[in-house]
Write an enzyme that holds these catalytic residues in place. Sequence first.
Site, PDB file in Angstrom:
ATOM      1  CG  HIS A 178      -7.672  11.348  -5.782  1.00 40.54           C
ATOM      2  ND1 HIS A 178      -8.330  11.515  -4.587  1.00 40.54           N
ATOM      3  CD2 HIS A 178      -6.481  10.751  -5.471  1.00 40.54           C
ATOM      4  CE1 HIS A 178      -7.584  11.046  -3.597  1.00 40.54           C
ATOM      5  NE2 HIS A 178      -6.461  10.568  -4.112  1.00 40.54           N
ATOM      6  CD  GLU A 179      -3.521   9.599  -8.293  1.00 37.82           C
ATOM      7  OE1 GLU A 179      -2.391  10.093  -8.033  1.00 37.82           O
ATOM      8  OE2 GLU A 179      -4.084   8.776  -7.558  1.00 37.82           O
ATOM      9  CG  HIS A 199      -2.283  13.181  -4.667  1.00 37.32           C
ATOM     10  ND1 HIS A 199      -2.467  13.553  -3.357  1.00 37.32           N
ATOM     11  CD2 HIS A 199      -3.021  12.047  -4.836  1.00 37.32           C
ATOM     12  CE1 HIS A 199      -3.281  12.697  -2.763  1.00 37.32           C
ATOM     13  NE2 HIS A 199      -3.638  11.778  -3.644  1.00 37.32           N
TER      14      HIS A 199
END
Length: 349
Positions: free
Chosen positions: A18-19, A22
Amino acid sequence: MITLIYFILILGVIVLVHEFGHFLFAKIFKVYVYEFSIGMGPKLFSKKRKNKKDETEYSIRALPIGGFCSLAGEEVDNDDKVPKDRKLYAKKAWQRFLIMFFGAGFNFILALVLLFMIAVIWGAPDTKARLVDVTENLPAYEAGLRAGDVVTRVNGKKVSTLDDLTIYMQLADKTKDVVIEAVRDGVKNEYTITPVEQEVDGVKSYVIGVTMGSTKVERGVLASIRYMFVKMGSLFKQMFITIKGLFTGGIGVNQLSGPVGIFSIVGEQRKTGFENVLYLIALLSVNVGVINLLPLPAFDGGRILFLLIEKLKGSPVDAKWENIIHSIGFILLMILMLYITLNDIFRLF
């Protein structure tokens, strides 16, 4: 101990992916990234690349539970050393949208990859909502249902896949009649079933006497791709049904699971084989992605909502008030997580 290792690795991979979503899109749009960390808590190791164009500090931290990506201009603008055009808030709205979205987007990509791997290695299970067994002398059998019937509706809700059938049966009020529409030899029939109460090991429950499952497995790349997309669609539908149930009262908050509940599920899935562990990662990854896109404060979806408000009003929302709203949302989220965790603990005893 093995279950704990699995638990840490599973949550770690999901959060890290997920990170990284980003991080990657922040780099693409030249947002200044202070740090990309594997793990949380105290810093164990950190390093900056020799490439002067890459300002990011890459670190490993003590708690192996995911990671984070720290962007300039994401929270409070108090760093004069970073050029304004490299701060998140200075980027175009569509660029900020992609940076916020692709945390969840990478969770969805991870789930697709894992579902494809499962189908390629172990075969693509049939996704039809088929009954594999109907127990004699129980309500479903007496109503006329038989093994091999393909269910098309439960209590008026359309059923397209085995996952649909599973969640609608779980949500059905077992103290009331269950109306099932099913197809046998091309003929569609409707069955009204009255659950009966049974007691097993002192635990009472209502049953109708059906077993759902896949009856065949397909092999090949095309079958795997088809399974990947059908299953992904089913996981999304399950999440939306669950979220709708939470808001309409069909599902109680006490039915949700937090870290303790997930730990128990990991232990159960580990015993049934690595295939089911991979499926659990895919399921949790979709859950994390969808939840993060909800338009609520402290979530990526909340930040995207403020972007939409900005476009509608023609100017940015005051950063101070936006941060206050996100902070309040985060506190409420932590209270909810504490409540869910306590419920998980009480369920263990």
